[in-house]
Enzyme design. Structure first.
Site, PDB file in Angstrom:
ATOM      1  CG  ASP A   3     -48.857 -35.478 -20.996  1.00  0.00           C
ATOM      2  OD1 ASP A   3     -49.508 -34.490 -20.593  1.00  0.00           O
ATOM      3  OD2 ASP A   3     -48.186 -36.207 -20.226  1.00  0.00           O
ATOM      4  CB  SER A   4     -53.972 -32.579 -22.307  1.00  0.00           C
ATOM      5  OG  SER A   4     -53.355 -31.638 -23.161  1.00  0.00           O
ATOM      6  CG  ASP A  29     -46.536 -32.099 -21.785  1.00  0.00           C
ATOM      7  OD1 ASP A  29     -45.708 -31.532 -21.045  1.00  0.00           O
ATOM      8  OD2 ASP A  29     -47.759 -32.107 -21.577  1.00  0.00           O
ATOM      9  CE  LYS A  35     -46.349 -28.786 -19.819  1.00  0.00           C
ATOM     10  NZ  LYS A  35     -46.809 -29.978 -19.080  1.00  0.00           N
ATOM     11  CD  GLU A  50     -47.143 -34.211 -15.681  1.00  0.00           C
ATOM     12  OE1 GLU A  50     -47.339 -34.984 -14.713  1.00  0.00           O
ATOM     13  OE2 GLU A  50     -47.961 -34.073 -16.608  1.00  0.00           O
ATOM     14  CD  GLU A  77     -52.488 -29.475 -14.361  1.00  0.00           C
ATOM     15  OE1 GLU A  77     -51.471 -29.631 -15.071  1.00  0.00           O
ATOM     16  OE2 GLU A  77     -53.581 -30.030 -14.594  1.00  0.00           O
TER      17      GLU A  77
HETATM   18  O1  KIV Z   1     -50.780 -31.713 -21.090  1.00  0.00           O
HETATM   19  C1  KIV Z   1     -51.153 -30.535 -21.003  1.00  0.00           C
HETATM   20  O2  KIV Z   1     -51.999 -30.079 -21.787  1.00  0.00           O
HETATM   21  C2  KIV Z   1     -50.553 -29.719 -19.965  1.00  0.00           C
HETATM   22  C3  KIV Z   1     -51.132 -28.421 -19.564  1.00  0.00           C
HETATM   23  C4  KIV Z   1     -50.336 -27.615 -18.645  1.00  0.00           C
HETATM   24  C5  KIV Z   1     -52.251 -27.792 -20.115  1.00  0.00           C
HETATM   25  O3  KIV Z   1     -49.592 -30.112 -19.420  1.00  0.00           O
END
Ligand code: KIV
Length: 256
Positions: free
Chosen positions: A44-45, A83, A111, A113, A180
């Site tokens: 989600d970057s 993400d 993924k 968080e 991270e």
């Molecule tokens: O959003 C992202 O790019 C990430 C990273 C771990 C690079 O979560």
């Protein structure tokens, strides 16, 4: 689907480092995949390095699914993880429904968080047979509450909490865990304490693998580069050079 992730635990046992990079579009994903990357993450970057948001907290599920579909058309060899954007996994039911949308979009795993705080969501996702990558340490989706991107694990209580997070996500069925901006010594201890691989970002060399935002690695987002990144190339400079050359050539030609 779960078989595809088993090799990562074996890689950890053999001491073979795991490589992961982000992609948000077809050509980048195809280049990463053709180059032999192990894991492609639609992070989600996306919000920051592609969509121009200030942080990841404004990224929507629709945006993530759209980019996941593009990346899925390119990745044939590596493992494609997506993400889950903020507020799309508040309950176990919502987490499974969101994870399934990513699988329909072509992701091979998801993924989110959080550690001990999200065990019920992680269990629900893994019980549904969807491979899951955890993410602990600095959590970008919490950057506003945290007041910045801060190093994690400096104090004894933070270190204990992170170790507990790592153990919790392993027990909940994660096949790997992103660490991270965790201090390097703690990242090493966590990597030794659990049997799933740790994938570090800004967390030192002792993790079982490394992940980076591709734009940081190739210098494609020159307005901000995290302290822990040394870009391999500066693509932004090449783009500027090519654009200036095109402008000069076009204007020069127009005068002839
Ligand atoms: O959003 C992202 O790019 C990430 C990273 C771990 C690079 O979560």
């Amino acid at each position: 689907m779960v078989e595809r992730t088993e090799k990562f635990r074996a890689m950890k046992q053999r001491g073979e480092k795991i490589t992961a990079l982000t992609a948000y579009d077809y050509p980048t994903a195809r280049l990463l995949d053709e180059s032999g990357i192990d894991i492609v993450l639609v992070g989600d970057s996306l919000g920051m390095v592609v969509l121009g948001y200030e942080d990841t907290t404004r990224v929507t599920l629709e945006e993530m699914l759209h980019h996941t579909r593009a990346v899925a058309r390119a990745v044939t060899r590596g493992l494609l993880i997506a993400d889950m954007s903020i507020n799309t996994y508040d309950t176990p039911e919502q987490a499974v429904a969101t994870a399934q949308k990513f699988v329909e979009a072509g992701a091979q795993g998801v993924k989110l968080e959080g550690g001990t705080s999200h065990v019920s969501q992680i269990q629900a996702i893994t019980s549904a047979g969807i491979p899951f990558m955890a993410h602990i340490g600095m959590l970008p989706q919490s950057v506003r509450e945290e007041g910045g991107y801060k190093v994690k694990g400096r104090t004894q209580s933070e270190a204990e909490a992170l170790l507990a997070d790592a153990r919790a996500v392993e027990s909940a069925g994660a096949f790997s865990v992103v660490l991270e901006i965790v201090i390097a010594d703690l990242a090493r201890q966590i990597s030794q304490a659990i049997s799933i691989p740790t994938i570090g970002i800004g967390s030192g060399a002792h993790c079982d693998g490394q992940i980076l935002v591709t734009h940081d690695l190739i210098g494609l987002f020159p307005w901000f580069t995290p302290k822990f990144v040394s870009p391999e190339v500066r693509v932004a400079d090449e783009i500027r050079r090519a654009v200036r050359a095109f402008i000069e050539r076009t204007r020069g030609t127009a005068r002839i």
